[in-house]
Scaffold this active site. Structure first.
Site, PDB file in Angstrom:
ATOM      1  N   ARG A 238       1.283  -0.921  -0.123  1.00 58.03           N
ATOM      2  CA  ARG A 238      -0.124  -0.310  -0.263  1.00 58.03           C
ATOM      3  C   ARG A 238       1.064   1.236   0.250  1.00 58.03           C
ATOM      4  NH1 ARG A 238      -1.476   1.887   4.308  1.00 58.03           N
ATOM      5  NH2 ARG A 238      -2.202  -0.452   5.334  1.00 58.03           N
TER       6      ARG A 238
ATOM      7  N   TYR B 108     -16.932  17.499 -14.009  1.00 58.92           N
ATOM      8  CA  TYR B 108     -17.497  16.904 -13.874  1.00 58.92           C
ATOM      9  C   TYR B 108     -18.375  16.720 -12.748  1.00 58.92           C
ATOM     10  CZ  TYR B 108     -16.740  11.029 -13.859  1.00 58.92           C
ATOM     11  OH  TYR B 108     -16.994  10.161 -13.752  1.00 58.92           O
TER      12      TYR B 108
ATOM     13  N   ASP C 172      -7.858  20.123 -12.908  1.00 57.00           N
ATOM     14  CA  ASP C 172      -7.624  19.013 -13.304  1.00 57.00           C
ATOM     15  C   ASP C 172      -7.943  18.789 -14.828  1.00 57.00           C
ATOM     16  OD1 ASP C 172      -9.405  16.491 -14.731  1.00 57.00           O
ATOM     17  OD2 ASP C 172     -11.077  16.279 -13.438  1.00 57.00           O
TER      18      ASP C 172
ATOM     19  N   LYS D 295      -8.746   8.012 -18.916  1.00 58.93           N
ATOM     20  CA  LYS D 295      -9.111   8.212 -20.012  1.00 58.93           C
ATOM     21  C   LYS D 295      -7.775   8.669 -21.206  1.00 58.93           C
ATOM     22  CE  LYS D 295     -13.444   9.413 -17.448  1.00 58.93           C
ATOM     23  NZ  LYS D 295     -13.054  10.666 -17.057  1.00 58.93           N
TER      24      LYS D 295
END
Ligand SMILES: *Cc1c(COP(=O)(O)O)cnc(C)c1O
Length: 389
Positions: free
Chosen positions: A54, A106, A177, A202
């Site tokens: 992690r 978004y 973003d 994306k």
């Protein structure tokens, strides 16, 4: 002797080599998928620097280093999704922080801010930075400005440098973003942003086969806080997803050039259609965002929206009639997609609010892929005819 500072590698080179080195044991050119949850320690608490996956994973770190170089940052912090990256950034803020956010953001970001963080005492204002004075849009008590530019689905363009200057003046941080533009066409850190985020789902990965996110920064305090949250809250990507994304990034520059080339041809075709009342594409001289876009972006990818004349049903028929374009949510992959925001990605925005935002029922969003542009236009052309019937 030249006084010039040595020029760093071009971004096309960084996509392939940025932050990379051969694997030390075998010389493997591509970093292996370190599919392990833990690492052997030769003596209790005496380890290689890798204790638990992690906290550290070499495959993930290779991706983080690579994307950091693309954005001109010093650090990258990868997450299991774009929203997990956004969530982690918000978790670094104080409990009652005020956040200013663009109004055409978004949908998932809007939901995270209003349904999760508001509950915990943060406050948000959603503003159109193009429609009001920047001092008014960003009050002095602001801790963070969240800028998505170009926006989704209206492809509005906000002035990053102007917002960054206001943030600096009042001690607020600016997050951008950059999912739509990618660092190939827009580098927000160089324009004054403090941190850049991506849904790597994306364009970054580009093959519609991974969900992922990443935050990039050159600010040590932001990096330390994000790294702490990545480990403390634990929304890390698995090593396979990190590896696939790193592989996808290698062709980012090539893909973006082709997305843009194809999109320009589709925009020209759309602009000539009698039944298309408006085309949204900021690198088109007729677009209201053109002036800012040409200043802060070096190009634009494959995202185009347009208003189709007629009923919602006509727009639905159009979307159901394409054969090369797939009707689906998401964007930025090699294959062309189209969607109807009113009933798909933005269905959760109430109808009056959608209209107030200029989001018409006949608005169709295209994610233009890298297929042959003639095939794409022929496909849209037959869907146009089919939707008239
Ligand atoms: C998809 C998307 C996100 C969310 O990313 P996920 O990887 O789906 O969590 C955030 N911002 C933009 C602009 C997006 O397109």
């Amino acid at each position: 002797m030249s006084e010039e500072t040595p020029r760093g590698p071009h971004i096309d080179t960084l996509c392939i080599h940025g932050g990379q080195h051969h694997e030390p044991v075998t010389g493997a050119v591509m970093p292996p998928v370190f599919q392990t949850s833990t690492y052997a320690q030769e003596w209790p608490a005496k380890h290689t620097g890798y204790e638990y996956a992690r906290t550290h994973n070499p495959t993930r770190e290779a991706l983080e280093r690579c994307v950091a170089t693309l954005e001109g940052g010093t650090h990258g912090v990868a997450f299991g999704s774009g929203l997990a990256a956004t969530n982690a950034l918000l978790q670094t803020l104080p409990g009652r922080a005020h956040v200013v956010c663009g109004d055409d953001v978004y949908g998932g970001t809007f939901r995270l801010f209003t349904k999760v963080f508001e509950k915990h005492g943060m406050t948000f204002s959603f503003v159109d930075f193009t429609a009001m004075a920047i001092e008014e849009a960003i009050p002095e008590r602001t801790a963070l400005v969240w800028l998505e530019t170009p926006t989704n689905p209206l492809l509005k363009v906000f002035d990053i440098a102007a917002v960054a200057a206001r943030c600096k003046a009042i001690g607020a941080k600016l997050a951008v973003d950059n999912t739509f533009a990618t660092p190939i066409f827009q580098r927000p850190l160089a324009l004054g942003a403090d941190v850049v985020l991506h849904s790597t789902t994306k364009y970054m990965n580009g093959h519609s086969d991974v969900i992922g996110g990443i935050a990039l920064t050159a600010d040590e305090a932001i990096h330390t806080a994000l790294r702490f949250t990545q480990n403390a809250a634990g929304a890390v990507p698995g090593p396979w997803d990190a590896w696939l994304t790193l592989r996808g990034v290698k062709t980012l520059a090539l893909r973006m050039a082709r997305h843009q080339e194809n999109a320009k041809q589709v925009v020209a075709w759309l602009a000539a259609q009698a039944d298309v009342s408006r085309v949204y594409y900021p690198m088109h001289a007729a677009d209201p965002g053109y002036a800012i876009a040409s200043r802060q972006m070096s190009g634009f990818g494959g995202m185009i929206s347009f208003d189709l004349e007629g009923s919602l049903q006509r727009a639905e028929t159009f979307c159901a009639s394409t054969k090369v374009f797939t009707c689906a949510e998401s964007l930025g992959g090699v294959e062309s997609l189209l969607e109807l925001p009113a009933t798909m990605t933005h269905a959760s925005v109430p109808a009056e609010q959608r209209r107030a935002r200029g989001l018409a029922d006949g608005l169709i969003r295209l994610s233009v892929g890298i297929e042959d542009p003639g095939d794409l236009i022929a496909d849209l052309d037959q869907a146009m005819t089919a939707s008239k019937a």
